[in-house]
Design a protein around this motif. Structure first.
Motif, PDB file in Angstrom:
ATOM      1  N   ALA A  15       0.829  -1.204   0.000  1.00  0.00           N
ATOM      2  CA  ALA A  15       0.000   0.000   0.000  1.00  0.00           C
ATOM      3  C   ALA A  15       0.863   1.253   0.000  1.00  0.00           C
ATOM      4  N   LEU A  16       2.016   1.203   0.689  1.00  0.00           N
ATOM      5  CA  LEU A  16       2.926   2.344   0.659  1.00  0.00           C
ATOM      6  C   LEU A  16       3.524   2.508  -0.732  1.00  0.00           C
ATOM      7  N   LEU A  17       3.972   1.415  -1.337  1.00  0.00           N
ATOM      8  CA  LEU A  17       4.539   1.466  -2.688  1.00  0.00           C
ATOM      9  C   LEU A  17       3.491   1.865  -3.729  1.00  0.00           C
ATOM     10  N   GLY A  18       2.222   1.650  -3.410  1.00  0.00           N
ATOM     11  CA  GLY A  18       1.156   1.997  -4.345  1.00  0.00           C
ATOM     12  C   GLY A  18       0.921   3.481  -4.490  1.00  0.00           C
ATOM     13  N   ALA A  19       1.537   4.310  -3.627  1.00  0.00           N
ATOM     14  CA  ALA A  19       1.414   5.772  -3.734  1.00  0.00           C
ATOM     15  C   ALA A  19      -0.044   6.215  -3.779  1.00  0.00           C
ATOM     16  N   GLY A  20      -0.837   5.623  -2.911  1.00  0.00           N
ATOM     17  CA  GLY A  20      -2.250   5.971  -2.830  1.00  0.00           C
ATOM     18  C   GLY A  20      -3.148   5.127  -3.707  1.00  0.00           C
ATOM     19  N   GLY A  21      -2.557   4.378  -4.648  1.00  0.00           N
ATOM     20  CA  GLY A  21      -3.358   3.576  -5.569  1.00  0.00           C
ATOM     21  C   GLY A  21      -3.032   2.106  -5.471  1.00  0.00           C
ATOM     22  N   GLY A  37      -5.233  -0.213  -5.382  1.00  0.00           N
ATOM     23  CA  GLY A  37      -6.320  -0.945  -4.754  1.00  0.00           C
ATOM     24  C   GLY A  37      -6.172  -1.045  -3.252  1.00  0.00           C
ATOM     25  N   ASP A  38      -7.282  -1.323  -2.588  1.00  0.00           N
ATOM     26  CA  ASP A  38      -7.314  -1.371  -1.132  1.00  0.00           C
ATOM     27  C   ASP A  38      -6.592  -2.606  -0.608  1.00  0.00           C
ATOM     28  N   PRO A  50      -0.249   3.451   5.336  1.00  0.00           N
ATOM     29  CA  PRO A  50      -0.532   4.188   4.104  1.00  0.00           C
ATOM     30  C   PRO A  50      -2.030   4.462   3.939  1.00  0.00           C
ATOM     31  N   ILE A  51      -2.331   5.613   3.341  1.00  0.00           N
ATOM     32  CA  ILE A  51      -3.716   6.008   3.103  1.00  0.00           C
ATOM     33  C   ILE A  51      -3.959   5.983   1.596  1.00  0.00           C
ATOM     34  N   THR A  52      -4.854   5.112   1.160  1.00  0.00           N
ATOM     35  CA  THR A  52      -5.171   5.023  -0.260  1.00  0.00           C
ATOM     36  C   THR A  52      -6.148   6.138  -0.634  1.00  0.00           C
TER      37      THR A  52
END
Length: 371
Positions: free
Chosen positions: A17-23, A25-26, A312-314
């Motif tokens: 989720a951190l590597l997803g940079a907000g994206g 998916g949940d 992290p916050i998506t």
């Protein structure tokens, strides 16, 4: 080679989720599905890139759609085997392992859940080192791997396959199929040999996600051992650059064309009281401003994390009043090449922003003050 079990999935989900940079998916949905798949089918074999035979065929599998819709729809678990068998039939050869399309909260976990249900290994690589909204925005495409043939399978069992003249058309047509399927769908494509994968994949993604997840989980207890505050420990161990301590003052969002678009408005708190900022996103966070100046932009990772837990916050979980830290992480070096910036930099998204690395931005903003 090692095996991924249910305990590993918890940290992988958080770090992804951190590597997803907000994206991407949940992570909660991905965690539940992956743990269920492993409990029902057994642990998943994780291979490092060099352990994959050159003659193998690997393919990426993930979820496409607006993250808010993915969170509502979920999957029934049957899509993975349907997609795998369908693409095998189209290619006329066996698919030996899955690779990650991207590093994101859900999309780092889809290949693991799929590998458990199909009974094949997953490789410790991905095509981005982060998450991007476009199907063609990966290092596979940067190195000449065609995205198609790509198959799409929805939760009802509907199947589609496309073969396009270029990777941009894959995004256009694939997004139309996603919208027609309710805004979220499983996709599988970018098939390549093991030899090609070794040339173009971002290495060690699953291990990195698990390490970052462990850092976040252990921040409060481990910081005492190292004589640091939990925040100092998190920033040091993760390699993140802190730009602002803030409260989310407003969230603007809309869903269209299979994407979440929006902006989070930030008000500084603590030592940043009086400052204003914002984060603009399209599924993933694209750039952040403080006092009107862009401080982080794609292809570097623009991230918001909980100010106390560092979770992290998506983009779909942004809400008013949340206390956050605005941080940046450096992208994989492949994205800092002219070709990488053309495919994943601010200009690709239509922004007139000159890319400056997150390291340089942080130095410009804080080093003079620290001296």
């Amino acid at each position: 080679m090692r095996f991924i079990d249910c305990e590993d999935v918890v940290d992988i989900a958080t770090g992804s989720a951190l590597l997803g940079a907000g994206g991407g998916g949940d992570p909660y949905m991905g965690k539940l599905e992956t743990i269920t798949a492993i409990r029902e089918c057994g642990p998943v074999q994780l291979l490092d890139a060099e352990e994959v035979p050159d003659e193998w065929t690997v393919a990426s599998i993930g979820s496409v759609g607006a993250p808010s819709v993915v969170l509502e729809k979920g999957v029934n678990g049957k899509e993975y085997a349907i997609a795998h068998d369908f693409l095998q039939r189209i290619l006329g050869k066996k698919i030996d392992a899955f690779v990650l399309a991207e590093a994101g909260g859900l999309n780092s976990l889809v290949p693991i859940a799929a590998a458990a249900r199909v009974g094949i290994p997953v490789v410790n690589v991905d095509g981005m080192g982060r998450a991007f909204p476009g199907l063609q925005q990966d290092t596979y495409c940067l190195n000449g791997v065609p995205t198609t043939p790509m198959v799409f399978v929805d939760e009802k069992g509907n199947r589609s396959v496309i073969e396009t003249i270029d990777n941009d058309w894959t995004e256009t047509i694939g997004r139309a199929i996603t919208s027609a399927s309710g805004g979220a769908i499983i996709n599988m494509g970018a098939s390549m040999t093991g030899a090609k994968m070794k040339q173009c994949a971002v290495r060690g993604t699953v291990d990195l996600a698990q390490r970052l997840g462990a850092i976040i989980r252990q921040a409060k207890s481990a910081s005492e051992v190292h004589g640091l505050s939990p925040r100092e420990y998190f920033l040091r161990e993760s390699g993140a650059y802190l730009f602002m301590h803030a409260k989310i003052a407003d969230v603007l969002r809309q869903t269209r064309d299979g994407f979440n678009f929006g902006q989070a408005v930030l008000e500084g708190i603590g030592q940043d009281k009086g400052k204003t900022g914002s984060v603009v996103y399209q599924n993933e966070n694209l750039y952040a401003e403080i006092e009107g100046d862009v401080v982080i932009s794609v292809p570097d990772l623009v991230c918001l994390v909980d100010a106390d837990t560092f979770l992290p916050i998506t983009t779909e979980s942004l809400h008013y009043g949340k206390r956050v830290l605005l941080i940046g992480l450096a992208c994989d070096e492949a994205w800092r090449t002219p070709e990488g910036l053309a495919l994943g930099g601010p200009g690709w998204f239509g922004f007139d922003i000159d890319y400056v690395s997150v390291e340089e931005q942080w130095k410009r903003r804080f080093c003079a003050t620290m001296r």
